[in-house]
Design a protein around this motif. Structure first.
Motif, PDB file in Angstrom:
ATOM      1  N   ALA A  13     -15.035   5.462  83.893  1.00 37.79           N
ATOM      2  CA  ALA A  13     -15.083   4.424  85.123  1.00 37.79           C
ATOM      3  C   ALA A  13     -15.000   5.544  86.312  1.00 37.79           C
ATOM      4  O   ALA A  13     -13.883   5.766  86.702  1.00 37.79           O
ATOM      5  CB  ALA A  13     -14.279   3.491  84.809  1.00 37.79           C
TER       6      ALA A  13
ATOM      7  N   LYS B 154     -15.713   4.833  89.674  1.00 41.44           N
ATOM      8  CA  LYS B 154     -15.338   4.058  91.033  1.00 41.44           C
ATOM      9  C   LYS B 154     -14.375   5.333  91.601  1.00 41.44           C
ATOM     10  O   LYS B 154     -13.580   5.515  91.386  1.00 41.44           O
ATOM     11  CB  LYS B 154     -14.783   2.696  91.119  1.00 41.44           C
ATOM     12  CG  LYS B 154     -13.636   2.726  90.259  1.00 41.44           C
ATOM     13  CD  LYS B 154     -13.355   1.086  90.452  1.00 41.44           C
ATOM     14  CE  LYS B 154     -12.059   0.857  89.530  1.00 41.44           C
ATOM     15  NZ  LYS B 154     -12.234   0.411  88.279  1.00 41.44           N
TER      16      LYS B 154
ATOM     17  N   ASN C 221     -19.092   0.283  89.813  1.00 40.66           N
ATOM     18  CA  ASN C 221     -18.658  -0.760  90.369  1.00 40.66           C
ATOM     19  C   ASN C 221     -19.247  -1.454  91.399  1.00 40.66           C
ATOM     20  O   ASN C 221     -19.364  -2.593  91.673  1.00 40.66           O
ATOM     21  CB  ASN C 221     -17.195  -1.117  90.658  1.00 40.66           C
ATOM     22  CG  ASN C 221     -16.128  -1.035  89.351  1.00 40.66           C
ATOM     23  OD1 ASN C 221     -16.002  -0.005  88.602  1.00 40.66           O
ATOM     24  ND2 ASN C 221     -15.589  -1.985  88.961  1.00 40.66           N
TER      25      ASN C 221
ATOM     26  N   MET D  91      -9.057  -0.210  78.665  1.00 41.00           N
ATOM     27  CA  MET D  91      -9.165   1.100  79.826  1.00 41.00           C
ATOM     28  C   MET D  91      -8.053   1.761  79.499  1.00 41.00           C
ATOM     29  O   MET D  91      -7.453   1.943  78.488  1.00 41.00           O
ATOM     30  CB  MET D  91      -9.079  -0.188  81.113  1.00 41.00           C
ATOM     31  CG  MET D  91      -9.946  -1.021  81.058  1.00 41.00           C
ATOM     32  SD  MET D  91      -9.921  -2.207  82.531  1.00 41.00           S
ATOM     33  CE  MET D  91      -8.764  -1.554  83.719  1.00 41.00           C
ATOM     34  N   SER D  92      -7.627   2.563  80.576  1.00 38.46           N
ATOM     35  CA  SER D  92      -6.738   3.708  80.391  1.00 38.46           C
ATOM     36  C   SER D  92      -5.217   3.209  79.919  1.00 38.46           C
ATOM     37  O   SER D  92      -4.855   3.865  78.904  1.00 38.46           O
ATOM     38  CB  SER D  92      -6.317   4.208  81.617  1.00 38.46           C
ATOM     39  OG  SER D  92      -7.353   4.766  82.333  1.00 38.46           O
TER      40      SER D  92
ATOM     41  N   ARG E  28     -13.490   1.726  78.266  1.00 41.54           N
ATOM     42  CA  ARG E  28     -13.981   2.196  79.726  1.00 41.54           C
ATOM     43  C   ARG E  28     -12.588   2.706  80.581  1.00 41.54           C
ATOM     44  O   ARG E  28     -11.913   2.012  80.820  1.00 41.54           O
ATOM     45  CB  ARG E  28     -14.534   0.983  80.674  1.00 41.54           C
ATOM     46  CG  ARG E  28     -15.487   0.183  79.863  1.00 41.54           C
ATOM     47  CD  ARG E  28     -15.996  -1.009  80.783  1.00 41.54           C
ATOM     48  NE  ARG E  28     -14.672  -1.890  81.205  1.00 41.54           N
ATOM     49  CZ  ARG E  28     -14.200  -2.786  80.633  1.00 41.54           C
ATOM     50  NH1 ARG E  28     -14.935  -3.409  79.452  1.00 41.54           N
ATOM     51  NH2 ARG E  28     -13.153  -3.473  81.084  1.00 41.54           N
TER      52      ARG E  28
ATOM     53  N   GLY F  59     -10.936   5.146  83.478  1.00 39.61           N
ATOM     54  CA  GLY F  59     -10.946   5.874  84.880  1.00 39.61           C
ATOM     55  C   GLY F  59      -9.799   6.868  85.318  1.00 39.61           C
ATOM     56  O   GLY F  59      -9.679   7.905  84.893  1.00 39.61           O
ATOM     57  N   THR F  60      -8.652   6.175  85.373  1.00 41.13           N
ATOM     58  CA  THR F  60      -7.368   6.599  86.080  1.00 41.13           C
ATOM     59  C   THR F  60      -7.040   7.607  84.894  1.00 41.13           C
ATOM     60  O   THR F  60      -6.374   8.587  85.615  1.00 41.13           O
ATOM     61  CB  THR F  60      -6.344   5.534  85.977  1.00 41.13           C
ATOM     62  OG1 THR F  60      -6.850   4.465  86.687  1.00 41.13           O
ATOM     63  CG2 THR F  60      -5.035   6.105  86.682  1.00 41.13           C
TER      64      THR F  60
ATOM     65  N   ARG G  52      -6.565   5.909  91.912  1.00 36.71           N
ATOM     66  CA  ARG G  52      -7.567   5.492  92.838  1.00 36.71           C
ATOM     67  C   ARG G  52      -6.654   5.105  93.985  1.00 36.71           C
ATOM     68  O   ARG G  52      -5.617   4.757  94.239  1.00 36.71           O
ATOM     69  CB  ARG G  52      -8.354   4.473  92.403  1.00 36.71           C
ATOM     70  CG  ARG G  52      -9.235   5.034  91.461  1.00 36.71           C
ATOM     71  CD  ARG G  52     -10.117   3.790  90.935  1.00 36.71           C
ATOM     72  NE  ARG G  52      -9.531   3.005  90.236  1.00 36.71           N
ATOM     73  CZ  ARG G  52      -9.313   2.774  88.907  1.00 36.71           C
ATOM     74  NH1 ARG G  52      -9.951   3.647  87.955  1.00 36.71           N
ATOM     75  NH2 ARG G  52      -8.618   1.858  88.323  1.00 36.71           N
TER      76      ARG G  52
ATOM     77  N   TRP H 246     -12.648  -6.161  92.614  1.00 40.90           N
ATOM     78  CA  TRP H 246     -12.735  -7.458  91.420  1.00 40.90           C
ATOM     79  C   TRP H 246     -12.769  -8.501  92.290  1.00 40.90           C
ATOM     80  O   TRP H 246     -12.749  -9.647  91.743  1.00 40.90           O
ATOM     81  CB  TRP H 246     -11.529  -7.260  90.278  1.00 40.90           C
ATOM     82  CG  TRP H 246     -11.498  -6.134  89.401  1.00 40.90           C
ATOM     83  CD1 TRP H 246     -12.667  -5.290  89.301  1.00 40.90           C
ATOM     84  CD2 TRP H 246     -10.810  -5.644  88.437  1.00 40.90           C
ATOM     85  NE1 TRP H 246     -12.541  -4.423  88.346  1.00 40.90           N
ATOM     86  CE2 TRP H 246     -11.313  -4.467  87.906  1.00 40.90           C
ATOM     87  CE3 TRP H 246      -9.358  -5.769  88.412  1.00 40.90           C
ATOM     88  CZ2 TRP H 246     -10.629  -3.813  87.084  1.00 40.90           C
ATOM     89  CZ3 TRP H 246      -8.729  -4.914  87.487  1.00 40.90           C
ATOM     90  CH2 TRP H 246      -9.434  -3.973  86.723  1.00 40.90           C
TER      91      TRP H 246
HETATM   92  C1  LIG Z   1     -11.816   0.604  86.912  1.00 42.34           C
HETATM   93  C2  LIG Z   1     -12.156   0.013  85.669  1.00 42.34           C
HETATM   94  C3  LIG Z   1     -11.858   0.296  84.505  1.00 42.34           C
HETATM   95  C4  LIG Z   1     -11.263   1.633  84.425  1.00 42.34           C
HETATM   96  O1  LIG Z   1      -9.839   1.234  84.752  1.00 42.34           O
HETATM   97  P1  LIG Z   1      -8.774   2.326  84.636  1.00 42.34           P
HETATM   98  O2  LIG Z   1      -7.424   1.529  84.212  1.00 42.34           O
HETATM   99  O3  LIG Z   1      -8.736   3.267  85.654  1.00 42.34           O
HETATM  100  O4  LIG Z   1      -8.643   3.283  83.346  1.00 42.34           O
HETATM  101  C5  LIG Z   1     -12.638  -0.146  83.593  1.00 42.34           C
HETATM  102  N1  LIG Z   1     -13.147  -1.344  83.557  1.00 42.34           N
HETATM  103  C6  LIG Z   1     -13.552  -1.723  84.954  1.00 42.34           C
HETATM  104  C7  LIG Z   1     -14.458  -3.205  84.982  1.00 42.34           C
HETATM  105  C8  LIG Z   1     -13.309  -1.040  86.053  1.00 42.34           C
HETATM  106  O5  LIG Z   1     -13.478  -1.484  87.172  1.00 42.34           O
END
Ligand SMILES: *Cc1c(COP(=O)(O)O)cnc(C)c1O
Length: 242
Positions: free
Chosen positions: A34, A36, A57, A205-206, A221, A223-224, A230, A238
Protein backbone atom coordinates in the motif's frame (compact mmCIF):
# COMPACT_ATOMS: atom_id res chain seq x y z
CA UNK A 1 20.35 -3.69 4.08
CA UNK A 2 17.91 -0.84 3.44
CA UNK A 3 15.05 -0.31 5.85
CA UNK A 4 12.44 -1.09 3.21
CA UNK A 5 14.14 -4.35 2.26
CA UNK A 6 14.49 -5.30 5.91
CA UNK A 7 10.83 -4.54 6.65
CA UNK A 8 9.69 -6.58 3.65
CA UNK A 9 11.61 -9.56 4.98
CA UNK A 10 9.90 -9.20 8.32
CA UNK A 11 6.49 -9.07 6.66
CA UNK A 12 7.36 -12.16 4.59
CA UNK A 13 8.25 -13.93 7.85
CA UNK A 14 4.95 -12.92 9.43
CA UNK A 15 3.08 -14.19 6.36
CA UNK A 16 4.96 -17.49 6.42
CA UNK A 17 4.29 -18.00 10.12
CA UNK A 18 0.61 -17.13 9.77
CA UNK A 19 0.32 -19.57 6.87
CA UNK A 20 2.02 -22.30 8.92
CA UNK A 21 -0.43 -21.81 11.75
CA UNK A 22 -3.38 -21.86 9.35
CA UNK A 23 -2.07 -24.88 7.44
CA UNK A 24 -1.85 -22.81 4.28
CA UNK A 25 0.75 -22.54 1.55
CA UNK A 26 2.46 -19.09 1.51
CA UNK A 27 2.48 -19.33 -2.29
CA UNK A 28 -1.31 -18.73 -2.15
CA UNK A 29 -0.71 -15.29 -0.67
CA UNK A 30 0.14 -12.13 -2.55
CA UNK A 31 1.66 -9.18 -0.79
CA UNK A 32 0.34 -5.85 -2.06
CA UNK A 33 2.34 -2.80 -1.03
CA UNK A 34 0.00 0.00 0.00
CA UNK A 35 2.04 2.91 -1.36
CA UNK A 36 -0.07 5.98 -0.62
CA UNK A 37 2.25 8.91 0.22
CA UNK A 38 5.32 6.71 -0.47
CA UNK A 39 7.84 8.20 -2.91
CA UNK A 40 8.98 6.43 -6.06
CA UNK A 41 12.51 5.82 -4.72
CA UNK A 42 11.20 3.77 -1.80
CA UNK A 43 8.83 1.86 -4.08
CA UNK A 44 11.73 1.04 -6.41
CA UNK A 45 13.62 -0.23 -3.39
CA UNK A 46 10.74 -2.62 -2.72
CA UNK A 47 10.70 -3.75 -6.36
CA UNK A 48 14.40 -4.53 -6.18
CA UNK A 49 13.64 -6.60 -3.10
CA UNK A 50 11.39 -8.76 -5.28
CA UNK A 51 7.99 -7.11 -4.90
CA UNK A 52 5.76 -6.68 -7.95
CA UNK A 53 2.38 -5.41 -6.74
CA UNK A 54 1.43 -1.97 -5.45
CA UNK A 55 -1.91 -0.42 -4.51
CA UNK A 56 -2.70 3.28 -4.65
CA UNK A 57 -5.62 5.21 -3.14
CA UNK A 58 -5.57 8.29 -5.33
CA UNK A 59 -5.26 8.60 -9.11
CA UNK A 60 -3.10 11.68 -8.64
CA UNK A 61 -0.44 9.55 -6.97
CA UNK A 62 -0.60 6.88 -9.69
CA UNK A 63 0.08 9.59 -12.26
CA UNK A 64 2.87 11.24 -10.26
CA UNK A 65 4.81 8.00 -9.84
CA UNK A 66 4.07 6.49 -13.26
CA UNK A 67 7.15 7.76 -15.12
CA UNK A 68 9.54 6.98 -12.28
CA UNK A 69 8.33 3.36 -12.01
CA UNK A 70 7.53 2.35 -15.55
CA UNK A 71 10.93 0.80 -16.33
CA UNK A 72 10.46 -1.81 -13.56
CA UNK A 73 7.87 -4.49 -14.32
CA UNK A 74 5.07 -4.35 -11.76
CA UNK A 75 1.32 -4.30 -11.36
CA UNK A 76 -0.79 -1.47 -9.95
CA UNK A 77 -4.13 -2.02 -8.26
CA UNK A 78 -6.46 0.75 -7.17
CA UNK A 79 -7.56 0.40 -3.53
CA UNK A 80 -9.08 3.80 -2.78
CA UNK A 81 -12.40 5.51 -3.28
CA UNK A 82 -12.77 5.97 -7.02
CA UNK A 83 -14.52 8.97 -8.49
CA UNK A 84 -16.04 8.48 -11.91
CA UNK A 85 -14.14 11.43 -13.38
CA UNK A 86 -10.89 9.51 -12.78
CA UNK A 87 -11.84 6.48 -14.88
CA UNK A 88 -10.07 7.63 -18.05
CA UNK A 89 -6.78 8.09 -16.21
CA UNK A 90 -7.19 4.78 -14.48
CA UNK A 91 -7.20 3.03 -17.83
CA UNK A 92 -4.52 5.22 -19.36
CA UNK A 93 -2.06 4.72 -16.50
CA UNK A 94 -2.29 0.97 -16.59
CA UNK A 95 -4.19 0.14 -13.39
CA UNK A 96 -4.87 -3.59 -13.82
CA UNK A 97 -7.41 -4.14 -11.05
CA UNK A 98 -9.83 -1.97 -9.11
CA UNK A 99 -10.19 -3.52 -5.66
CA UNK A 100 -12.66 -0.92 -4.47
CA UNK A 101 -15.66 -1.29 -6.78
CA UNK A 102 -18.53 -0.55 -4.43
CA UNK A 103 -21.47 0.86 -6.37
CA UNK A 104 -23.52 0.17 -9.50
CA UNK A 105 -23.06 3.64 -11.04
CA UNK A 106 -19.31 3.29 -11.01
CA UNK A 107 -19.50 -0.14 -12.67
CA UNK A 108 -21.72 1.19 -15.45
CA UNK A 109 -19.37 4.10 -16.15
CA UNK A 110 -16.34 1.79 -16.17
CA UNK A 111 -18.06 -0.52 -18.63
CA UNK A 112 -18.85 2.41 -20.97
CA UNK A 113 -15.32 3.74 -20.99
CA UNK A 114 -13.69 0.32 -21.30
CA UNK A 115 -15.94 -0.52 -24.28
CA UNK A 116 -14.91 2.70 -26.01
CA UNK A 117 -11.22 1.83 -25.77
CA UNK A 118 -11.80 -1.92 -26.15
CA UNK A 119 -10.15 -2.93 -22.91
CA UNK A 120 -11.07 -5.09 -19.93
CA UNK A 121 -10.50 -4.57 -16.21
CA UNK A 122 -10.25 -6.92 -13.24
CA UNK A 123 -12.27 -5.83 -10.23
CA UNK A 124 -12.87 -6.83 -6.63
CA UNK A 125 -16.07 -5.83 -4.89
CA UNK A 126 -15.36 -3.85 -1.72
CA UNK A 127 -17.60 -4.84 1.17
CA UNK A 128 -18.00 -2.79 4.33
CA UNK A 129 -17.76 -5.60 6.88
CA UNK A 130 -17.17 -3.34 9.88
CA UNK A 131 -20.35 -1.30 9.52
CA UNK A 132 -18.36 1.87 10.13
CA UNK A 133 -19.79 4.84 8.27
CA UNK A 134 -16.27 6.16 7.65
CA UNK A 135 -15.45 3.27 5.36
CA UNK A 136 -16.57 2.71 1.82
CA UNK A 137 -17.92 -0.52 0.46
CA UNK A 138 -21.25 -2.12 -0.30
CA UNK A 139 -23.12 -3.50 2.71
CA UNK A 140 -22.80 -7.25 3.31
CA UNK A 141 -26.51 -7.63 2.56
CA UNK A 142 -26.18 -6.01 -0.86
CA UNK A 143 -22.88 -7.58 -1.91
CA UNK A 144 -24.35 -10.48 -3.89
CA UNK A 145 -26.73 -8.16 -5.76
CA UNK A 146 -23.85 -5.91 -6.75
CA UNK A 147 -21.83 -8.92 -7.94
CA UNK A 148 -24.75 -10.07 -10.11
CA UNK A 149 -25.15 -6.58 -11.54
CA UNK A 150 -21.45 -6.17 -12.32
CA UNK A 151 -21.34 -9.65 -13.84
CA UNK A 152 -23.63 -8.32 -16.55
CA UNK A 153 -20.86 -6.06 -17.87
CA UNK A 154 -18.58 -7.93 -20.25
CA UNK A 155 -15.62 -5.57 -19.79
CA UNK A 156 -15.46 -6.08 -16.01
CA UNK A 157 -14.02 -9.32 -14.69
CA UNK A 158 -14.86 -10.00 -11.06
CA UNK A 159 -12.01 -11.77 -9.26
CA UNK A 160 -13.24 -11.68 -5.68
CA UNK A 161 -13.89 -9.41 -2.70
CA UNK A 162 -12.02 -6.80 -0.65
CA UNK A 163 -12.56 -5.38 2.81
CA UNK A 164 -10.93 -3.17 5.42
CA UNK A 165 -11.25 -4.75 8.87
CA UNK A 166 -12.45 -2.90 11.92
CA UNK A 167 -9.75 -0.96 13.76
CA UNK A 168 -10.10 -2.43 17.20
CA UNK A 169 -7.76 -3.79 19.82
CA UNK A 170 -10.17 -6.71 20.26
CA UNK A 171 -8.90 -9.35 17.85
CA UNK A 172 -12.21 -11.24 17.97
CA UNK A 173 -14.08 -8.30 16.53
CA UNK A 174 -11.49 -7.78 13.80
CA UNK A 175 -11.55 -11.48 12.97
CA UNK A 176 -15.32 -11.35 12.67
CA UNK A 177 -14.98 -8.87 9.77
CA UNK A 178 -12.66 -11.17 7.86
CA UNK A 179 -14.81 -14.22 8.51
CA UNK A 180 -17.80 -12.29 7.36
CA UNK A 181 -16.12 -11.51 4.03
CA UNK A 182 -15.24 -15.15 3.61
CA UNK A 183 -18.84 -16.23 4.27
CA UNK A 184 -20.13 -13.72 1.74
CA UNK A 185 -17.62 -15.12 -0.75
CA UNK A 186 -18.77 -18.70 -0.06
CA UNK A 187 -22.44 -17.75 -0.49
CA UNK A 188 -21.75 -16.00 -3.78
CA UNK A 189 -19.78 -19.01 -5.01
CA UNK A 190 -22.80 -21.22 -4.35
CA UNK A 191 -24.81 -19.06 -6.74
CA UNK A 192 -22.43 -19.99 -9.57
CA UNK A 193 -22.83 -16.69 -11.44
CA UNK A 194 -21.48 -16.95 -15.00
CA UNK A 195 -18.17 -15.11 -15.51
CA UNK A 196 -17.64 -14.49 -11.80
CA UNK A 197 -14.52 -15.74 -10.02
CA UNK A 198 -14.39 -15.54 -6.23
CA UNK A 199 -10.76 -16.58 -6.04
CA UNK A 200 -9.40 -13.47 -4.34
CA UNK A 201 -10.04 -12.27 -0.80
CA UNK A 202 -8.12 -9.03 -0.30
CA UNK A 203 -7.99 -8.37 3.44
CA UNK A 204 -5.46 -7.75 6.18
CA UNK A 205 -3.08 -4.82 6.73
CA UNK A 206 0.00 -4.07 8.86
CA UNK A 207 -1.77 -4.68 12.15
CA UNK A 208 -4.11 -7.53 11.36
CA UNK A 209 -2.66 -9.58 8.52
CA UNK A 210 -2.35 -12.74 10.66
CA UNK A 211 -6.08 -12.65 11.43
CA UNK A 212 -6.88 -12.16 7.75
CA UNK A 213 -4.64 -15.03 6.66
CA UNK A 214 -6.29 -17.33 9.21
CA UNK A 215 -9.65 -16.37 7.68
CA UNK A 216 -8.55 -17.11 4.10
CA UNK A 217 -6.97 -13.93 2.68
CA UNK A 218 -5.26 -14.32 -0.70
CA UNK A 219 -3.98 -10.72 -0.88
CA UNK A 220 -2.74 -8.77 2.13
CA UNK A 221 -2.21 -5.01 1.74
CA UNK A 222 0.66 -3.63 3.80
CA UNK A 223 1.84 -0.02 4.05
CA UNK A 224 3.04 1.25 7.41
CA UNK A 225 4.95 -1.87 8.45
CA UNK A 226 7.09 -1.54 5.33
CA UNK A 227 7.32 2.18 4.61
CA UNK A 228 6.81 3.69 8.05
CA UNK A 229 4.15 6.00 9.43
CA UNK A 230 2.25 8.25 7.06
CA UNK A 231 1.92 11.98 7.41
CA UNK A 232 -1.85 11.99 6.96
CA UNK A 233 -4.38 10.02 8.96
CA UNK A 234 -6.15 7.35 6.93
CA UNK A 235 -9.42 9.22 7.24
CA UNK A 236 -7.89 11.56 4.66
CA UNK A 237 -8.08 8.68 2.20
CA UNK A 238 -11.19 6.93 3.36
CA UNK A 239 -13.55 9.80 4.00
CA UNK A 240 -15.42 11.39 1.13
CA UNK A 241 -15.56 14.78 2.80
CA UNK A 242 -11.82 15.27 2.73
C1 LIG B 1 -3.41 2.34 3.63
C2 LIG B 1 -4.16 1.13 3.27
C3 LIG B 1 -3.70 -0.15 3.59
C4 LIG B 1 -2.42 -0.40 4.38
O1 LIG B 1 -2.57 0.00 5.70
P1 LIG B 1 -1.35 -0.13 6.75
O2 LIG B 1 -2.03 -0.12 8.06
O3 LIG B 1 -0.49 1.06 6.52
O4 LIG B 1 -0.65 -1.39 6.46
C5 LIG B 1 -4.45 -1.24 3.17
N1 LIG B 1 -5.60 -1.08 2.48
C6 LIG B 1 -6.07 0.12 2.15
C7 LIG B 1 -7.35 0.22 1.40
C8 LIG B 1 -5.38 1.26 2.53
O5 LIG B 1 -5.87 2.47 2.22
Amino acid sequence: MSAVRDHIERIRDRITMACDRAGRNPAELRLLLATKTVNAADIREAFFAGQTLIGENKMQEVKEKFEALKDVPHETHFIGHLQTNKIKDMIRYGVSCIQSLDRPGLAAKLQDRLSEVEKNMDVLIQVNTSGEASKFGVSPEQAADLVRYVAGFDRLHIRGLMTIGLFDADAERVKACFQRLRHIRDEIMLQDIPGVSMKELSMGMSNDLELAIAAGATIVRVGTAIFGKRQYPDSYYWNENK
